[in-house]
Design an enzyme around this catalytic site. Structure first.
Site, PDB file in Angstrom:
ATOM      1  N   VAL A 103       0.854  -1.170   0.000  1.00  0.00           N
ATOM      2  CA  VAL A 103       0.000   0.000   0.000  1.00  0.00           C
ATOM      3  C   VAL A 103       0.896   1.227   0.000  1.00  0.00           C
ATOM      4  O   VAL A 103       1.852   1.309   0.775  1.00  0.00           O
ATOM      5  CB  VAL A 103      -0.918   0.029   1.238  1.00  0.00           C
ATOM      6  CG1 VAL A 103      -1.829   1.263   1.204  1.00  0.00           C
ATOM      7  CG2 VAL A 103      -1.754  -1.246   1.314  1.00  0.00           C
ATOM      8  N   CYS A 104       0.620   2.168  -0.886  1.00  0.00           N
ATOM      9  CA  CYS A 104       1.334   3.440  -0.921  1.00  0.00           C
ATOM     10  C   CYS A 104       2.844   3.207  -1.085  1.00  0.00           C
ATOM     11  O   CYS A 104       3.277   2.454  -1.947  1.00  0.00           O
ATOM     12  CB  CYS A 104       1.002   4.248   0.333  1.00  0.00           C
ATOM     13  SG  CYS A 104       1.392   6.000   0.260  1.00  0.00           S
ATOM     14  N   THR A 105       3.664   3.824  -0.255  1.00  0.00           N
ATOM     15  CA  THR A 105       5.114   3.696  -0.395  1.00  0.00           C
ATOM     16  C   THR A 105       5.655   2.369   0.113  1.00  0.00           C
ATOM     17  O   THR A 105       6.868   2.150   0.075  1.00  0.00           O
ATOM     18  CB  THR A 105       5.831   4.858   0.311  1.00  0.00           C
ATOM     19  OG1 THR A 105       5.369   4.952   1.652  1.00  0.00           O
ATOM     20  CG2 THR A 105       5.582   6.169  -0.420  1.00  0.00           C
ATOM     21  N   THR A 123       2.497   3.290  -6.831  1.00  0.00           N
ATOM     22  CA  THR A 123       2.656   3.795  -5.475  1.00  0.00           C
ATOM     23  C   THR A 123       1.951   5.149  -5.426  1.00  0.00           C
ATOM     24  O   THR A 123       1.283   5.536  -6.393  1.00  0.00           O
ATOM     25  CB  THR A 123       4.144   3.915  -5.098  1.00  0.00           C
ATOM     26  OG1 THR A 123       4.258   4.272  -3.714  1.00  0.00           O
ATOM     27  CG2 THR A 123       4.859   4.958  -5.945  1.00  0.00           C
ATOM     28  N   ALA A 156      -1.900   2.540  -4.888  1.00  0.00           N
ATOM     29  CA  ALA A 156      -1.542   3.948  -4.755  1.00  0.00           C
ATOM     30  C   ALA A 156      -1.629   4.367  -3.292  1.00  0.00           C
ATOM     31  O   ALA A 156      -1.653   3.534  -2.391  1.00  0.00           O
ATOM     32  CB  ALA A 156      -2.457   4.784  -5.632  1.00  0.00           C
TER      33      ALA A 156
END
Length: 320
Positions: A103-105, A123, A156
């Site tokens: 998830v994300c970074t 990301t 993202a």
């Protein structure tokens, strides 16, 4: 069949990167006997791990217990987490799981562990250029809500983790199960993985599959000429029918929507500053930098050069 889902966090993780997907899987398990998921939050040392918001979460130390799915959170602490050889080894060995996700970074940890080499991934859009620069073997798709490439999934920023979890639940259980979870959480049932992180596809929100298909086709072929008749063909409509339907459903002309898609695809690359502006303009379908400049002014209120200067001045770290 009960699947074991491990949520991997580290000091400085983003609380929503954990709580969003965790709530989705927990909701899917309610009132089910046996429950479809067994959830555990894990970390390198175990015990309380503090999020970037200061909220501590109790965790179990990761070990040798096999997981069906690993979910790796992101957050401001990602830079420090990348320095942990033990953490990266655990993620690398977790590749034996049926699915490994971020998830994300959290994608930076998957990339550092080598799990994204040669794969498509996404990301947070603010960090997509940094992910590509640091890990050139990753095929970064900066404008996606989530990406599935074989057994490796990535999403993202922040709330996109819920979209990712809903897609995983749909794959495991059914469309109806994922829809029920979305209703309980009061979120959209499905933002397709290929949907843009940025505003255009979210704002336009066409009602029919045909107009959605045309926008998806445009997004996948931005570098090419996209006249109305070509978009109409993707929608299986005549150009006249398509033009009327597109305007009625989105409130914009096809040309205006394509311009926005191109501008939004160019934006993270402009802000990264690694490519000449002329090359970016060509690659996203603008015939020359001046056309891209005018599009940026209409979409973002400032030209590409100003956005690039502002991004350099901010000098962001990896933090979403």
């Amino acid at each position: 069949m009960t699947r074991s889902i491990g949520f991997l966090i580290f000091p400085g993780f983003n609380i929503l990167d954990l709580s969003g997907p965790l709530a989705a899987f927990d909701t899917a398990s309610r009132d089910c006997v046996p429950p479809p998921y067994r959830l555990q939050v894990i970390s390198e040392q175990g015990g309380a791990v503090e999020s970037s918001a200061g909220l501590p979460v109790l965790t179990q130390p990761f070990g040798d217990e096999p997981l069906d799915t690993l979910v790796v959170a992101g957050g401001r602490g990602i830079t420090k987490a990348l320095e942990s050889a033990q953490l990266l080894t655990f993620i690398r060995e977790a590749a034996t799981a049926r699915r490994v996700t971020s998830v994300c970074t959290g994608a930076f940890l998957l990339a550092a562990a080598g799990l994204l080499d040669g794969r498509r991934a996404t990301t947070h859009w603010l960090q997509a250029a940094a992910l590509q620069r640091l890990y050139p073997r990753v095929r970064v798709e900066a404008d996606r809500i989530f990406v599935k490439d074989g057994p490796v999934w990535s999403s993202a920023g922040v709330t996109a983790g819920i979209d990712l979890a809903l897609a995983l639940i749909e794959e495991d259980l059914s469309v109806d199960a994922a829809r029920a979870v979305a209703r309980t959480l009061v979120v959209y049932h499905r933002r397709p993985g290929g949907q843009s992180q940025f505003s255009t596809l979210l704002d336009l929100a066409p009602a029919t599959d045909r107009i959605q298909a045309a926008l998806g086709f445009a997004r996948e072929n931005l570098r090419e000429a996209l006249p109305v008749d070509r978009l109409a063909g993707a929608a299986c409509l005549s150009p006249r029918q398509f033009g009327r339907a597109f305007l009625a459903e989105t409130g914009q002309t096809p040309a205006k929507a394509v311009e926005r898609l191109r501008a939004e695809a160019a934006r993270p690359r402009i802000e990264d500053g690694a490519e000449p502006i002329e090359a970016v303009a060509r690659d996203v379908g603008f015939t020359d930098p001046e056309r891209m400049r005018r599009a940026f002014l209409r979409c973002f209120g400032q030209p590409p050069q100003a956005m690039r200067r502002g991004r350099r001045a901010a000098a962001p770290a990896i933090h979403p």
